[in-house]
Design an enzyme around this catalytic site. Structure first.
Site, PDB file in Angstrom:
ATOM      1  N   ASP A  69      41.512  40.546  59.681  1.00  0.00           N
ATOM      2  CA  ASP A  69      42.427  40.435  60.815  1.00  0.00           C
ATOM      3  C   ASP A  69      41.985  41.298  61.991  1.00  0.00           C
ATOM      4  OD1 ASP A  69      43.915  38.655  59.401  1.00  0.00           O
ATOM      5  OD2 ASP A  69      45.712  39.907  59.225  1.00  0.00           O
ATOM      6  N   SER A  87      45.120  41.269  44.673  1.00  0.00           N
ATOM      7  CA  SER A  87      45.991  42.396  44.990  1.00  0.00           C
ATOM      8  C   SER A  87      45.358  43.362  45.992  1.00  0.00           C
ATOM      9  CB  SER A  87      46.386  43.101  43.685  1.00  0.00           C
ATOM     10  OG  SER A  87      47.427  44.023  43.895  1.00  0.00           O
ATOM     11  N   LYS A 106      47.454  37.198  44.968  1.00  0.00           N
ATOM     12  CA  LYS A 106      48.567  38.037  44.500  1.00  0.00           C
ATOM     13  C   LYS A 106      49.036  38.896  45.668  1.00  0.00           C
ATOM     14  CE  LYS A 106      49.925  41.595  41.161  1.00  0.00           C
ATOM     15  NZ  LYS A 106      50.316  42.596  42.177  1.00  0.00           N
TER      16      LYS A 106
END
Length: 446
Positions: free
Chosen positions: A310, A299, A324
């Site tokens: 990224d 999460s 998740k």
């Protein structure tokens, strides 16, 4: 301008024609759906009354209705559920950073309770509970067929009381029992320390204390090191971190980013989406970052790892994360209850959803299980050196300062070796920072 107007007019006319042709069937279909819903509600009421009247034992109306509501929610996904007034209060307390229990984050898989991760410094961790373990019974009573909230309720109890959980673990032939003593769980969201020249930030959860703890820890460690120039970089340890508040995941990511998207959420409708961007300011002042993850990182942990990965701000090391990728909204209800409902999926800055996939590390590093070593094997593995040979010449060309420096370097090397034995993944992360620091600033950087 004329072409645009014509196109709009043409579209309106076409829409009018099509709507005229199917308006009758649409109205009929909507009416049929409404009738079907009311029929199902009548069915529910009929069953409810029959249970009240004919069940072998008298039932509590409130418990029966709450069970029906929870069944409706849990049928959607593993993370949607009804929270009774007591459960809602416990959740509010847990996000503040202190609560009672075993200290494990759990989910449900194929009817069994699965451990997402044990929390640092809790009874569950001390008892040896591991991420990926399945809890099949509590005090000898099977949890199969129970909702997740019911299973969790079985594990709650007075502080100081013993609980026996039955564990099924990958690699173990038979289930085994583990004794745990319940305790008050007081979480320090972020623990900071320095290993060699690397600052290690162990983030255990994402609650209201997480970002303040992180910022304070960085400031303290940098000050103790005598300034940022004396630090190789930072290790953000998110292993076995089950997640928590989305807002704190955004704050932690923003702590190391100057600009750009951190995470976006997309719901059922376009209007339900949201986007969170970084603000200027990097608490690490451009120093290299390594993020550690494993199967217990879920999460909010995956939001941080995905954002830094990224943006190429950090190297992700470890094993694949939990996966998740959904967002739950807690909706207050009447009588102080609440509904936890999955309302959106989240996406990393590159637009990828990690739901059921997880974050893939840039460098996969498994944590080896400790292997017992007998004395003969240890002695045989000790390398022989020139200094250990009888009658070897002494090195008399070194000054006292040089000898002291060699001894300090040797002590650091021995400490690093000890860390490698204790926590191979962390030692690997620190080695990466050492290597990056040895290379110096990359070409083209300021």
């Amino acid at each position: 301008m004329k072409k645009l107007m014509l196109a709009a007019t043409g579209g309106a006319v076409l829409g009018l024609v099509v709507t005229t042709q199917i308006a009758g069937p649409l109205v009929a279909q909507e009416a049929e759906q409404s009738t079907s819903v009311y029929e199902q509600l009548d069915l529910f009421g009929d069953i409810f009354e029959r249970i009240r009247s004919n069940y072998v034992e008298e039932v509590d109306d409130r418990e029966l209705i709450e069970a029906a509501i929870n069944g409706m929610l849990t049928s959607l996904d593993p993370h949607s559920s009804y929270l009774s007034p007591e459960a809602a209060q416990r959740m509010r307390v847990s996000t503040s950073g202190e609560f009672g229990g075993l200290g494990i984050e759990v989910t449900q898989e194929e009817g069994w309770v699965k451990v997402v991760s044990p929390m640092d410094g809790t009874p569950a961790e001390a008892a040896g509970i591991e991420a990926g373990d399945f809890i099949t019974a509590v005090d000898g009573e099977s949890v199969l067929g129970l909702t997740l909230d019911e299973a969790v309720q079985m594990m709650r109890g007075p502080v100081g009381a013993e609980i026996i959980v039955t564990i099924v673990r990958e690699g173990e032939v038979e289930p085994f029992d583990v004794s745990i003593i319940r305790d008050t769980i007081k979480l320090t969201a972020v623990r900071s320390r320095t290993e060699g020249n690397a600052v290690v930030l162990r983030v255990t959860t994402f609650n209201e204390q997480t970002f303040p703890n992180l910022a304070e820890g960085i400031e303290e460690q940098v000050a103790e090191a005598g300034g940022i120039d004396n630090i190789d970089g930072f290790v953000v340890d998110l292993r076995n971190n089950p997640g928590g508040l989305l807002s704190q995941a955004v704050y932690v990511s923003d702590a190391f980013l100057d600009a750009g998207e951190i995470v976006s959420t997309r719901g059922r409708r376009a209007s339900d989406g949201d986007r969170f961007n970084a603000t200027p300011g990097d608490l690490a002042e451009g120093k290299p970052i390594v993020v550690l993850i494993n199967g217990g990182s879920a999460s909010a942990s995956e939001i941080v790892a995905g954002a830094l990965q990224d943006h190429r701000r950090a190297i992700i090391v470890g094993t694949n994360s939990f996966g998740k990728g959904s967002v739950q909204t807690v909706v207050p209800l009447s009588q102080d209850g609440a509904m936890r409902l999955t309302t959106a999926r989240y996406y990393t800055p590159s637009g990828r959803s990690i739901q059921s996939l997880g974050i893939s590390p840039d460098i996969i590093v498994e944590q080896p299980r400790p292997r017992p070593v007998d004395e003969e094997e240890a002695e045989a593995g000790t390398p022989r050196t020139e200094a250990g040979l009888r009658g070897s010449l002494e090195n008399d060309s070194l000054t006292e300062d040089e000898i002291r420096q060699i001894e300090e370097d040797r002590a650091r090397a021995e400490a690093a070796a000890a860390l490698r034995e204790d926590d191979y993944q962390l030692a690997y992360a620190i080695d990466i920072l050492k290597g990056l620091n040895a290379l110096g600033p990359l070409s083209g950087s300021e």
